[in-house]
Design a protein around this motif. Structure first.
Motif, PDB file in Angstrom:
ATOM      1  N   ALA A   1      11.514  -9.669  21.747  1.00  0.00           N
ATOM      2  CA  ALA A   1      12.179 -10.041  22.999  1.00  0.00           C
ATOM      3  C   ALA A   1      13.147 -11.207  22.820  1.00  0.00           C
ATOM      4  O   ALA A   1      13.768 -11.656  23.789  1.00  0.00           O
TER       5      ALA A   1
ATOM      6  N   LEU B   1       7.533 -21.067  28.301  1.00  0.00           N
ATOM      7  CA  LEU B   1       7.522 -19.609  28.172  1.00  0.00           C
ATOM      8  C   LEU B   1       6.461 -18.925  29.028  1.00  0.00           C
ATOM      9  O   LEU B   1       6.402 -17.692  29.065  1.00  0.00           O
TER      10      LEU B   1
ATOM     11  N   ASP C   1       5.824 -18.304  32.243  1.00  0.00           N
ATOM     12  CA  ASP C   1       6.198 -17.318  33.267  1.00  0.00           C
ATOM     13  C   ASP C   1       6.792 -16.055  32.643  1.00  0.00           C
ATOM     14  O   ASP C   1       6.471 -14.933  33.060  1.00  0.00           O
ATOM     15  N   ARG C   2       7.641 -16.230  31.625  1.00  0.00           N
ATOM     16  CA  ARG C   2       8.259 -15.062  31.000  1.00  0.00           C
ATOM     17  C   ARG C   2       7.233 -14.225  30.253  1.00  0.00           C
ATOM     18  O   ARG C   2       7.290 -12.988  30.273  1.00  0.00           O
ATOM     19  N   VAL C   3       6.293 -14.886  29.601  1.00  0.00           N
ATOM     20  CA  VAL C   3       5.258 -14.145  28.871  1.00  0.00           C
ATOM     21  C   VAL C   3       4.330 -13.432  29.848  1.00  0.00           C
ATOM     22  O   VAL C   3       3.955 -12.270  29.640  1.00  0.00           O
TER      23      VAL C   3
ATOM     24  N   ALA D   1       5.056 -12.268  32.614  1.00  0.00           N
ATOM     25  CA  ALA D   1       5.760 -11.143  33.235  1.00  0.00           C
ATOM     26  C   ALA D   1       6.114 -10.045  32.240  1.00  0.00           C
ATOM     27  O   ALA D   1       6.583  -8.973  32.641  1.00  0.00           O
ATOM     28  N   HIS D   2       5.880 -10.289  30.956  1.00  0.00           N
ATOM     29  CA  HIS D   2       6.238  -9.292  29.936  1.00  0.00           C
ATOM     30  C   HIS D   2       5.351  -8.059  30.111  1.00  0.00           C
ATOM     31  O   HIS D   2       4.119  -8.176  30.121  1.00  0.00           O
TER      32      HIS D   2
ATOM     33  N   LEU E   1      12.337 -14.292  21.902  1.00  0.00           N
ATOM     34  CA  LEU E   1      11.755 -15.556  22.318  1.00  0.00           C
ATOM     35  C   LEU E   1      11.200 -16.302  21.104  1.00  0.00           C
ATOM     36  O   LEU E   1      10.436 -15.748  20.312  1.00  0.00           O
TER      37      LEU E   1
ATOM     38  N   LEU F   1       6.986 -10.975  21.271  1.00  0.00           N
ATOM     39  CA  LEU F   1       7.880 -12.042  21.715  1.00  0.00           C
ATOM     40  C   LEU F   1       9.092 -12.175  20.793  1.00  0.00           C
ATOM     41  O   LEU F   1      10.205 -12.466  21.250  1.00  0.00           O
TER      42      LEU F   1
END
Length: 272
Positions: free
Chosen positions: A210, A234, A236-238, A240-241, A212, A207
């Motif tokens: 990225a 975070l 949704d972003r995590v 999708a990582h 974040l 992260l």
């Protein structure tokens, strides 16, 4: 109570305790107790003691060491053997009692060897109101001092005063021991503790790469599944990582089902 009054009460309490060994995890609470002891007594009348075991996340000890050096106190790092206590390994809801018993017995004995008869912890006023803190009983049984609790300082007050004193820990997120990530009833083992530590370290690194910024992150070992909890914005972003799943698998979770959910402090305390 004003901040100035809280500060003076804490310093007066530390002065009354006298030369002291501080059970120092490196977290915001014990760091404030350590700093207050130095201000009230002088660095030469204070020793910091950090218990080192499989339940301490790898990145915590260097951070604790840096602050102790900045404060000018001797920093002792004894090995503790929580896993030698059946009550700890069994991981019932009283696990923290057995953990704190081991840690405080070790710290008290070592402190005595260095000429310190008094030991203090970072237990604060919020901790005492939390029904899921069996470790507090271990301290009371051993006559351990709790200056933050004694002077009515809760977590918010700890952070305010720490910031006023320019302590780097003023906004440090809570960092409970690694065993707190393992669902109650699942045996605590060196492998499970190391697996959690590897997974959290790997995810934080991903992260950070990225871009974040993460405040709270936990990898929960639920036995038949693994749950990554992260700051709610975070999730949704995590999830999708592309590398998160592989990192968890490589850390030791293999093909176990994985979930990414919002962080909630103490979540395992309220789950069946």
């Amino acid at each position: 109570m004003t901040e100035a009054t809280q500060e003076q009460r804490l310093l007066d309490r530390m002065g009354a305790i006298g030369p002291v060994a501080v059970a120092y995890s490196g977290g915001a609470d014990s760091a404030l107790v350590l700093a207050a002891a130095v201000r009230a007594l002088g660095a030469k009348r204070v020793v910091a003691v950090t218990a080192v075991s499989e339940s301490l996340a790898a990145e915590e000890l260097p951070r604790a060491r840096r602050l102790a050096e900045q404060l000018g106190v001797v920093h002792l790092t004894p090995r503790t053997e929580e896993l030698a206590r059946p009550g700890y390994r069994a991981n019932g809801r009283d696990r923290c009692y057995f953990c704190k018993s081991e840690v405080l017995d070790t710290i008290t004995a070592l402190a005595g060897e260095h000429g310190y008869d008094q030991v203090a912890t970072g237990t604060n006023a919020d901790d005492a109101r939390d029904p899921h803190r069996p470790g507090i009983r271990a301290g009371r049984e051993r006559g351990i001092h709790t200056p933050l609790l004694d002077t009515g300082l809760d977590k918010a007050a700890v952070r305010r005063l720490s910031r006023a004193w320019s302590l780097s820990t003023w906004d440090k997120p809570a960092t409970p021991c690694l065993a707190s990530r393992i669902r109650y009833g699942i045996e605590v083992t060196p492998y499970r503790l190391a697996r959690v530590d590897r997974a959290e370290t790997a995810v934080r690194a991903l992260l950070a790469d990225a871009g974040l910024t993460v405040t709270d992150l936990r990898v929960r070992d639920l036995g038949d599944t693994v749950r990554l909890e992260i700051d709610p914005p975070l999730v949704d972003r995590v999830a999708a990582h592309p590398e998160i799943s592989r990192a968890l698998s490589a850390a030791g979770y293999g093909d176990l089902p994985q979930h990414v959910e919002p962080f909630r402090s103490g979540r395992l305390n309220v789950e069946p």
